[in-house]
Each structure stands twice: as C-alpha cells, then as structure tokens.
Design a protein around this motif. Structure first.
Motif, mmCIF file in Angstrom:
data_model
loop_
_atom_site.group_PDB
_atom_site.id
_atom_site.type_symbol
_atom_site.label_atom_id
_atom_site.label_comp_id
_atom_site.label_asym_id
_atom_site.label_seq_id
_atom_site.Cartn_x
_atom_site.Cartn_y
_atom_site.Cartn_z
ATOM 1 N N GLU A 43 -13.875 -4.404 1.172
ATOM 2 C CA GLU A 43 -14.656 -3.603 2.111
ATOM 3 C C GLU A 43 -15.618 -2.665 1.370
ATOM 4 O O GLU A 43 -16.748 -2.436 1.825
ATOM 5 N N HIS A 44 -15.158 -2.143 0.233
ATOM 6 C CA HIS A 44 -16.019 -1.238 -0.544
ATOM 7 C C HIS A 44 -17.206 -1.982 -1.159
ATOM 8 O O HIS A 44 -18.317 -1.428 -1.249
ATOM 9 N N HIS A 86 -5.340 -1.527 -2.799
ATOM 10 C CA HIS A 86 -5.193 -2.945 -2.445
ATOM 11 C C HIS A 86 -6.533 -3.641 -2.591
ATOM 12 O O HIS A 86 -7.609 -3.015 -2.518
ATOM 13 N N ASP A 126 -7.923 -5.747 -0.556
ATOM 14 C CA ASP A 126 -8.717 -5.790 0.677
ATOM 15 C C ASP A 126 -9.618 -4.557 0.800
ATOM 16 O O ASP A 126 -10.748 -4.653 1.301
ATOM 17 N N TYR A 127 -9.124 -3.406 0.354
ATOM 18 C CA TYR A 127 -9.946 -2.204 0.376
ATOM 19 C C TYR A 127 -11.134 -2.337 -0.580
ATOM 20 O O TYR A 127 -12.237 -1.825 -0.299
ATOM 21 N N VAL A 137 0.834 -1.205 0.000
ATOM 22 C CA VAL A 137 0.000 0.000 0.000
ATOM 23 C C VAL A 137 0.868 1.255 0.000
ATOM 24 O O VAL A 137 0.573 2.244 -0.695
ATOM 25 N N PHE A 191 -8.780 1.288 -5.977
ATOM 26 C CA PHE A 191 -8.162 1.252 -4.656
ATOM 27 C C PHE A 191 -6.727 0.756 -4.774
ATOM 28 O O PHE A 191 -6.335 0.121 -5.771
ATOM 29 N N GLN A 233 -17.866 -2.045 7.886
ATOM 30 C CA GLN A 233 -16.460 -1.937 8.245
ATOM 31 C C GLN A 233 -16.318 -1.950 9.763
ATOM 32 O O GLN A 233 -17.186 -1.453 10.501
#
Length: 416
Positions: free
Chosen positions: A360-361, A354, A356-357, A331, A352, A382
């Motif tokens: 979450e989105h 990464h 993982d982001y 990141v 994003f 989140q």
C-alpha cells in the motif's frame, strides 16, 4: 461265532492260522498297533488268529512305513548338512582383503573344481528297493549339486554388494574422518589440523542439518474462460471486470422495481429471485425457498452448517490473544512483542510490520490509484481514503441508476 479258532480277526474269513496273541512272539500285534494306531485286546469270544493274505498285507504295510521313516530321516540329515555347509561357506567368503578381480577368478576356479567332483546329469531314482550304499551315493550327489547352486547365488550377491560399496561413498563422513570438520558442540567448523571421530549423536545432528526442506510451491488457479467471447483470464475477478466493461455496457432497468441490472441475463435472474413466486429449491431444515440451486447450497452452508463447523481461530504464541486470520496474529506479535519491521521500502527506507502494508505504501511512489470512487471516479491508493471521500456525496443528489450500482456498505457512508 461258534468256530472262532479258525476265523480271521481282520477279514472274518475261514482258514486263519497265524496267531496274534503269543507270549514269546508278539510281532503281529505290534505291527497292527503301529500301522493302524489301534490297540488289539484279547477279548473272550473274539478270533485270536489272522489269515495268510492279511498277514502278507500287514507285512508290506509295516515295511512301507519303516522305509518312509528311514528316508525322511536321511533327507532331514542331508538338508541340515547342506545348511551348515552354506553357513561355513558364507563366513569364509570375505575373510581376506584381496582385489575384486582376483576374488572373482578364485570363485570361478572353485566352481570348476566343484563341477569336477559333482555329477553333470540329474541322478535317477530307482523305484525298486535299493541298498544302503546306493541311497547314500544318491544323497551325496544331491548334496554336491545343491552346494554348487548355493555357492553360485551367494558369491554373485556378495560381488554385487561389494561393487555397490565401492561406488557409493559418504562425502560428509569421509570429510569428518579426514579432519576437515570439527564439532564445537553447536555446529561443524572447518579444521585442517585436528581429526575428530564423530559419535552417533553428532552424526544424527549432521544428518538433520544436511536435510533441506524444499519450499512449498502454491498451485496457481486454473484460467477462467469467458463464455461469451472465449477470452481467457487469470482469475475470476478479471473475468467479471471484463464482462462488465465489454459485454454488459448497457444496463437494463427492472420493470417492477427501480433496480438496474448489467444485462438481460442478470435481469432475468433478478426477476426469478425477487418478483416471481416460483422457487423450486426448498431448504430441508427451515423450509425457505430459493430460485437457484447455488443459493440453496450457500444458504445451507452459511446458516445451518455454521455451528457445526466453527471458525478457525489464530492465537498469539506469547500472550494467547486470538484473531480471526493469521495476518492479524503476525502484525500483533511484531508490533506488540518483538518490534520487528521486516518490510522495508526500497525508495524512502520506511519499514512496516507486514508486506501488505509495504504494498500500500509503494503506491505513493508509483502513483497507482486502484480504488476509484463509484460516483465521481476519483482514484485513491488506499481503500480507507476512498471510503472517507464518499462522505462528501449526498444520496439525494444521485439518480436511481447510480444508487443501484453502489454497494450497501457504501450507501451507509453517503450523506442524506
């Protein structure tokens, strides 16, 4: 030795008549030195003659040694000739470029001719003294037979290698020689007109390009089995959730403190850990006692072995900034140095740094709320939003059962 003129120099018996030291005939002295590797000197007072039996034994031994040396020389010369014939045969086998079937037929005809020349049966060796002609004939028979065997083995090996060469082709090399590819200095390109002969360096570069690395497949963890009902789950987290929801529905209060436990099993472990003085597992380094062996192992690993095994540090390749995990380095490099945003949302197109982001989105589009408030049950997409929500609750308004279920980090977020 008063009568040393008639005593044998070897066996010390009377009646010796064969002189050892003569000026014009020194055969006995030379034979003794050859057979026994000893130099006999004429010393005053020592016998100067040998008897008839010792003379005959010396003659037999001398003849035996000479015969052995002659035969060794003959055998050595014969093996050298056979080796030279093998080398000449190997060099002359594949000089021509005839077809494979014709070549095999010629080899078989050659074998038949050699069999006619040679002898079919094994040559018998007579132990009696033979003449030079007989020994030469035996050696020639051995040479012919050895030559036939060597030619058979060599021809079979050559035919097998030739078949392998015929079946095995290098498609890349043939396509380069036929002019399908040309080397531009950086990569191979198709070209139908030019024929380029690759050098060793270009072939090595091509081999590096052809070799592909297979992706590493991560081994999935073994399934977990519930020891109470026998149901199987993918990982330990799902197994623990299953136990809390199915088997440990009714919490049990500790009689000595306000803590609530999920079941009688966990209450028993809590009593042994907190309220009983019996702690049989003692740490050898600090002397601290534990009720269970697993707690002693984790204590020794996290406290005493922590300095022996330092934590792994991940550094940025550009500015050498260090982080505790590889994800943070990725990141950092993308957000600070390169600006890459490879994770793109397929719904709204937001990118994003990464993956993982992005996960979450995506919960905003799917409506998934995996993070539930342990007090009121409200869900959030989140974890950070759920922690912010915990700040509206007060610890004084909650009962002891609810407070015992909260994590210590969540208790710090509550209002007083």
């Amino acid at each position: 030795m008063n009568n040393s003129n008639s005593i044998c120099r070897i066996c010390l018996q009377d009646g010796a008549t064969y002189p050892i030291f003569e000026k014009f005939n020194q055969d006995i002295q030379s034979k003794i030195s050859l057979c026994l590797h000893v130099t006999i000197e004429d010393i005053e007072g020592y016998p100067r003659v040998i008897c008839k039996n010792c003379n005959e034994t010396l003659d037999n031994l001398y003849n035996f040694i000479n015969k052995f040396k002659e035969n060794c020389e003959i055998l050595r010369n014969g093996l050298l000739n056979v080796k030279q014939e093998e080398i000449s045969l190997e060099s002359s086998i594949f000089l021509g470029e005839e077809n494979e079937t014709d070549y095999e037929y010629e080899c078989m005809d050659h074998f038949e001719n050699l069999k006619i020349i040679g002898v079919k049966t094994e040559p018998t060796v007579d132990l009696k003294p033979n003449t030079n002609d007989q020994t030469k004939s035996n050696i020639s028979q051995v040479k012919v037979k050895r030559k036939i065997q060597v030619e058979k083995e060599n021809v079979r090996e050559k035919v097998y290698k030739r078949k392998l060469r015929k079946n095995k082709t290098n498609r890349i090399a043939t396509s380069i020689l036929e002019g399908e590819f040309t080397w531009t200095g950086e990569e191979w390109c198709l070209s139908a007109n030019k024929i380029v002969l690759p050098t060793q360096q270009t072939v090595r570069q091509l081999q590096k390009v052809v070799k592909t690395k297979l992706p590493k497949v991560k081994k999935q963890p073994p399934p977990k089995l519930c020891d109470l009902c026998g149901e199987v789950f993918k990982d330990q987290d799902k197994l623990s959730v299953h136990k809390k929801k199915v088997h440990f529905k009714n919490p049990v209060k500790c009689p000595k403190c306000p803590r609530f436990c999920a079941s009688e099993y966990y209450l028993k472990r809590h009593m042994m850990r907190k309220h009983e003085n019996k702690k049989p597992f003692i740490c050898a380094s600090c002397g601290r006692g534990f009720a269970f062996k697993g707690e002693l192992t984790s204590h020794y690993r996290n406290v005493h072995n922590k300095n022996l095994k330092p934590k792994k540090i991940f550094a940025c390749k550009i500015c050498n900034k260090t982080y505790k995990c590889a994800k943070s380095v990725t990141v950092h490099e993308r957000s600070v140095h390169t600006g890459d945003r490879p994770a793109v949302c397929s719904v709204c197109g937001t990118s994003f740094f990464h993956e993982d982001y992005l996960k979450e989105h995506m919960r905003l589009h799917t409506g998934e709320t995996p993070f539930k408030c342990p007090i009121c049950g409200r869900g959030y997409a989140q974890r950070c939003n759920m922690k912010s929500h915990l700040r509206i609750h007060r610890a004084s308004e909650l009962d002891a059962a609810t407070l015992s279920k909260l994590k210590p980090n969540y208790l710090k977020l509550l209002k007083v």
